[in-house]
Design a protein around this motif. Sequence first.
Motif, PDB file in Angstrom:
ATOM      1  N   PRO A 195       0.936  -1.145  -0.009  1.00 33.89           N
ATOM      2  CA  PRO A 195      -0.369   0.009   0.042  1.00 33.89           C
ATOM      3  C   PRO A 195       0.840   0.736   0.144  1.00 33.89           C
ATOM      4  N   ARG A 196       0.520   2.513  -0.364  1.00 30.93           N
ATOM      5  CA  ARG A 196       0.885   3.661  -0.879  1.00 30.93           C
ATOM      6  C   ARG A 196       0.567   4.439  -0.870  1.00 30.93           C
ATOM      7  N   THR A 197       0.645   5.719  -0.515  1.00 31.54           N
ATOM      8  CA  THR A 197      -0.282   6.506   0.272  1.00 31.54           C
ATOM      9  C   THR A 197       1.479   7.911  -0.723  1.00 31.54           C
ATOM     10  N   ILE A 198       0.244   8.936  -1.266  1.00 33.19           N
ATOM     11  CA  ILE A 198       0.739   9.689  -1.851  1.00 33.19           C
ATOM     12  C   ILE A 198       0.534  10.600  -1.542  1.00 33.19           C
ATOM     13  N   GLU A 199       1.145  11.753  -1.181  1.00 34.01           N
ATOM     14  CA  GLU A 199       0.169  13.221  -0.790  1.00 34.01           C
ATOM     15  C   GLU A 199       0.268  13.767  -1.995  1.00 34.01           C
ATOM     16  N   GLY A 200      -0.681  14.968  -1.877  1.00 36.54           N
ATOM     17  CA  GLY A 200      -0.428  15.885  -3.291  1.00 36.54           C
ATOM     18  C   GLY A 200      -1.792  17.299  -2.431  1.00 36.54           C
ATOM     19  N   ILE A 201      -1.864  17.663  -3.738  1.00 35.13           N
ATOM     20  CA  ILE A 201      -2.612  18.523  -3.668  1.00 35.13           C
ATOM     21  C   ILE A 201      -3.926  18.029  -3.599  1.00 35.13           C
ATOM     22  N   GLY A 202      -4.934  18.556  -3.389  1.00 31.75           N
ATOM     23  CA  GLY A 202      -6.518  18.411  -3.132  1.00 31.75           C
ATOM     24  C   GLY A 202      -7.196  19.472  -4.428  1.00 31.75           C
ATOM     25  N   PHE A 203      -7.340  18.920  -5.895  1.00 33.17           N
ATOM     26  CA  PHE A 203      -7.745  19.844  -6.506  1.00 33.17           C
ATOM     27  C   PHE A 203      -9.475  20.535  -6.754  1.00 33.17           C
ATOM     28  N   SER A 204     -10.247  19.206  -6.385  1.00 34.68           N
ATOM     29  CA  SER A 204     -11.567  19.395  -6.087  1.00 34.68           C
ATOM     30  C   SER A 204     -11.776  18.098  -5.167  1.00 34.68           C
ATOM     31  N   GLU A 205     -12.630  18.368  -3.958  1.00 36.89           N
ATOM     32  CA  GLU A 205     -13.253  18.483  -2.972  1.00 36.89           C
ATOM     33  C   GLU A 205     -14.350  16.651  -3.025  1.00 36.89           C
ATOM     34  N   GLY A 206     -13.817  16.166  -1.699  1.00 40.25           N
ATOM     35  CA  GLY A 206     -15.030  14.688  -1.523  1.00 40.25           C
ATOM     36  C   GLY A 206     -13.868  13.600  -1.502  1.00 40.25           C
ATOM     37  N   ILE A 207     -14.447  12.615  -1.522  1.00 38.54           N
ATOM     38  CA  ILE A 207     -13.225  10.560  -0.731  1.00 38.54           C
ATOM     39  C   ILE A 207     -14.071  10.164  -2.364  1.00 38.54           C
ATOM     40  N   ALA A 208     -13.735   9.237  -2.978  1.00 40.61           N
ATOM     41  CA  ALA A 208     -13.639   8.990  -4.278  1.00 40.61           C
ATOM     42  C   ALA A 208     -12.563   6.808  -3.444  1.00 40.61           C
ATOM     43  N   LEU A 209     -13.636   6.066  -3.275  1.00 40.45           N
ATOM     44  CA  LEU A 209     -13.297   4.360  -3.755  1.00 40.45           C
ATOM     45  C   LEU A 209     -13.502   4.232  -4.974  1.00 40.45           C
ATOM     46  N   GLY A 210     -11.870   3.150  -5.383  1.00 38.76           N
ATOM     47  CA  GLY A 210     -12.134   2.973  -6.612  1.00 38.76           C
ATOM     48  C   GLY A 210     -11.665   2.644  -7.416  1.00 38.76           C
ATOM     49  N   LYS A 211     -11.290   1.817  -8.743  1.00 44.11           N
ATOM     50  CA  LYS A 211      -9.687   1.043  -9.332  1.00 44.11           C
ATOM     51  C   LYS A 211      -9.330   1.832 -10.211  1.00 44.11           C
ATOM     52  N   VAL A 212      -7.835   2.033 -10.698  1.00 46.59           N
ATOM     53  CA  VAL A 212      -7.517   2.619 -11.386  1.00 46.59           C
ATOM     54  C   VAL A 212      -6.935   2.374 -12.549  1.00 46.59           C
ATOM     55  N   VAL A 213      -7.287   2.941 -13.454  1.00 43.29           N
ATOM     56  CA  VAL A 213      -7.063   3.392 -14.532  1.00 43.29           C
ATOM     57  C   VAL A 213      -6.521   4.607 -14.912  1.00 43.29           C
ATOM     58  N   LEU A 214      -5.225   3.698 -16.092  1.00 38.91           N
ATOM     59  CA  LEU A 214      -4.412   4.892 -16.480  1.00 38.91           C
ATOM     60  C   LEU A 214      -4.529   5.423 -17.656  1.00 38.91           C
ATOM     61  N   HIS A 215      -4.177   6.552 -17.758  1.00 35.19           N
ATOM     62  CA  HIS A 215      -4.367   7.636 -18.908  1.00 35.19           C
ATOM     63  C   HIS A 215      -4.078   7.417 -20.078  1.00 35.19           C
ATOM     64  N   ASP A 216      -2.629   6.908 -19.465  1.00 34.36           N
ATOM     65  CA  ASP A 216      -1.930   6.458 -20.988  1.00 34.36           C
ATOM     66  C   ASP A 216      -1.087   4.663 -20.611  1.00 34.36           C
ATOM     67  N   PRO A 217      -1.742   3.906 -21.099  1.00 37.22           N
ATOM     68  CA  PRO A 217      -2.287   2.474 -20.740  1.00 37.22           C
ATOM     69  C   PRO A 217      -0.037   1.635 -20.800  1.00 37.22           C
ATOM     70  N   ARG A 218      -0.199   1.295 -20.276  1.00 39.15           N
ATOM     71  CA  ARG A 218       1.372   0.814 -20.520  1.00 39.15           C
ATOM     72  C   ARG A 218       1.366  -0.248 -21.696  1.00 39.15           C
ATOM     73  N   VAL A 219       2.181  -0.057 -22.130  1.00 38.16           N
ATOM     74  CA  VAL A 219       2.990  -0.797 -23.318  1.00 38.16           C
ATOM     75  C   VAL A 219       3.263  -2.360 -23.088  1.00 38.16           C
ATOM     76  N   VAL A 220       2.346  -3.208 -23.600  1.00 38.15           N
ATOM     77  CA  VAL A 220       3.145  -5.134 -22.736  1.00 38.15           C
ATOM     78  C   VAL A 220       3.863  -5.511 -23.680  1.00 38.15           C
ATOM     79  N   VAL A 221       4.330  -5.685 -22.875  1.00 35.30           N
ATOM     80  CA  VAL A 221       6.072  -6.733 -23.075  1.00 35.30           C
ATOM     81  C   VAL A 221       5.411  -7.997 -23.336  1.00 35.30           C
ATOM     82  N   THR A 222       5.645  -8.604 -24.513  1.00 34.25           N
ATOM     83  CA  THR A 222       4.661  -9.994 -24.110  1.00 34.25           C
ATOM     84  C   THR A 222       6.147 -10.442 -24.372  1.00 34.25           C
TER      85      THR A 222
END
Length: 755
Positions: free
Chosen positions: A180-207
């Motif tokens: 688990p990681r906690t990353i400190e940043g700056i709140g840009f828009s209030e509220g709390i959300a629990l969910g799943k990561v979707v990468l905006h720029d998905p990684r290239v998968v090397v197979t």
Amino acid sequence: MPLKSGSPQILLKQLRETLAEPLESQQRLDKIVDVIAKNMSADVCSFYVLRDDRKLELFATFGLKREAVHMTTLQLGEGLVGLIGERAKPINLDNASEHPSFAYRPETGEEKLNAFLGVPVLRAGQMLGVLVVQNKEKRIYSEDETEAMLTTATILAEMLSTSEFENLIRPGVDIDLRRPRTIEGIGFSEGIALGKVVLHDPRVVVTSFVADNIEYELERLNKALCSMRMSIDDLLNRSDMQISSTHREILESYRMFAHDRGWERRIKEAIKGGLTAEAGVERVQNDTRARMLRQSDPYIRDRLHDLDDLANRLLRTLTDNNISEKPHILPDRAIIVARNMGPAELLDYDRNKLVAIVLEEGAITSHVAIVARSLGIVAVGQTDSVVSLCENGDDIIVDGSDGVVHLRPNADVETAYIDKLELTTKRLKRYASLRKRSAITKDGHKITLLHNSGLVADMQALAETGANGIGLFRTELQFMIASKLPRINEQVELYSRAMDMAKGKEITFRLLDIGGDKVVPYMRSAAEENPAMGWRSLRLALDRPGLIRTQIRALLLASKGRELKILVPMVSETIEFKQVRKVVDKECARLKKLGQKIPEKIELGAMIEVPSLLFELDQLLPEVDFISIGSNDLVQFLTASDRANPRVANNYDPIALPRLRAFKLIVDSAKKYNINVTMCGELAGRPIEALALLSIGMTRLSMGPSSIGPIKELILSLELDPIKKQILDLLSNGANNITVRELLANNIEQQNLPI
Ligand code: PEP
Ligand code: MG
């Protein structure tokens, strides 16, 4: 190229066979260390995995005592293995026991070993483990051997990132990759959300990792490099490329890296070591990321980011865009994680599924943050390295109120947030119950609360919050998200829909405020050193009169006779405002002549964002029907600190005495001329800041829709007069060892205000 026995290529070939064999996980690992040791004629080969308790655990060994496997652990920084884990760099020694970091572990039976070569096992720059070979004889391992070890480490890293070794992990600990990681940043828009990561720029998968034919892989790399260089050159040579825009600078630096011989050589070495072209790029990129994550100099980090982007481009070319597809269909409760993005990209995502965004960069007054706020999407920015720390599908919690992101949270954190979310839901219900109440302080001051808006999507919130109307409709958002200049009929459609949705409540349309950080990709402009102080907003509009003429015409047509309020942004001198008034009058006359309905009443207002206007309020105010303070810009210019630059944007308190005096001067002057003044910068939606504004006599606040509830609740519980008195005293007599913010905080405590 014929394969030499004992060569790295043979090693990789043997590894590939081992990977294909149907073996249990431990057996496979044992075989891998065995193959490496034999191939390199090493007496010992060991593989350590970094656990979530930051200890490196011996996972497999050839040459050390088997009983030590899963028993021996080293702290990060402890012994040579721990040192590699800490620094993410290989160590190659001919006499390891003489090294000051050497740590002897009797349980491993590690006796009389002199030569030592250890390499980090990295994925996306993250340290996952350490791979070591040792020999009794004193020797320095060759460059080829180091290369072979690094290559093997790349493969082990891929194996670790799948669930391959899950059953080897003892209960109670996990591998660090899933820590688990906690990353400190700056709140840009209030509220709390629990969910799943979707990468905006998905990684290239090397197979495919191991090369069948090295010559062929080198050729593939050359071709891909060539086509990538050509495409960068093409972009740079495009006629619409500005001479010195930021975009150009980035491309120039891409070009520099794309031609960097050292980078190319390192990839080629990895391929010669037996990797496929894409695996070679991935390996070198891993080293780059590892360096990037350990760099604190922002300039070097930016350059390494460029190199990272470039490697991604190359990987895409090599794998034929074999990226883990950008999900067209978002999972429920999707949380987009990105280095940065523009407002248009944000709006591309399905609003029913998207609950939050996390950005590595950005600023609170950047436009993606403004759009997130107006759509009620939770957002946190300036979260260092978040993109390389997460994978698609990871659990994530975004806390926009505290500006924190919890990646792969443990059960306790998750429970705490579920509780917090319940409280938030209760709070939202409370706010909803205030919807119909007027915002009046306990001592009778009536406050008008308005929304900042700009899209049809965020107009819907008006019915939910019960605000008095729209204080600022940012018309440029339509221009920023379009791929080409919106035609007049498209503008008319948006404005008339917005007026319909306002259902008779007041709505103030601000004329186009583009330029600066509000980039409209299809409009070319000359390069500027200081875009925030450059050819933007009203300056651009007056130089290109066709643009605002069309816009004003669209607004008049959209009103269909209804009342119309138009706000002029970035006025620097009264004369500019008068020029806009002329255009409005002309357009009205034209419509009348054509027999079209003109608005029953037109009010034209000016935004106070440029400090020089403070010194000609007596000239400006008689000309305007109302004014609006744009504190985002006004504060940036008053304090000479770029609002979009995170390094300085928060250095000065916007409600410190000098700024508050400036706001008060405007409020007092507006009163003198009997015209309305609205605060429409982001300050108005923040409770302490709003309190400061109320105490200098401001009665109209325009803010993001999600701020209406908290600000109304504050107003309803507030005795304003005593605070007003103290602030006015501070403003005229100066600070007596107390800041405005501290004074307000004391009052909040005394009055037990809901903040
Ligand atoms: C401001 O400057 O405060 C403002 C409201 O305008 P924008 O943020 O759109 O520049
Ligand atoms: Mg502004």
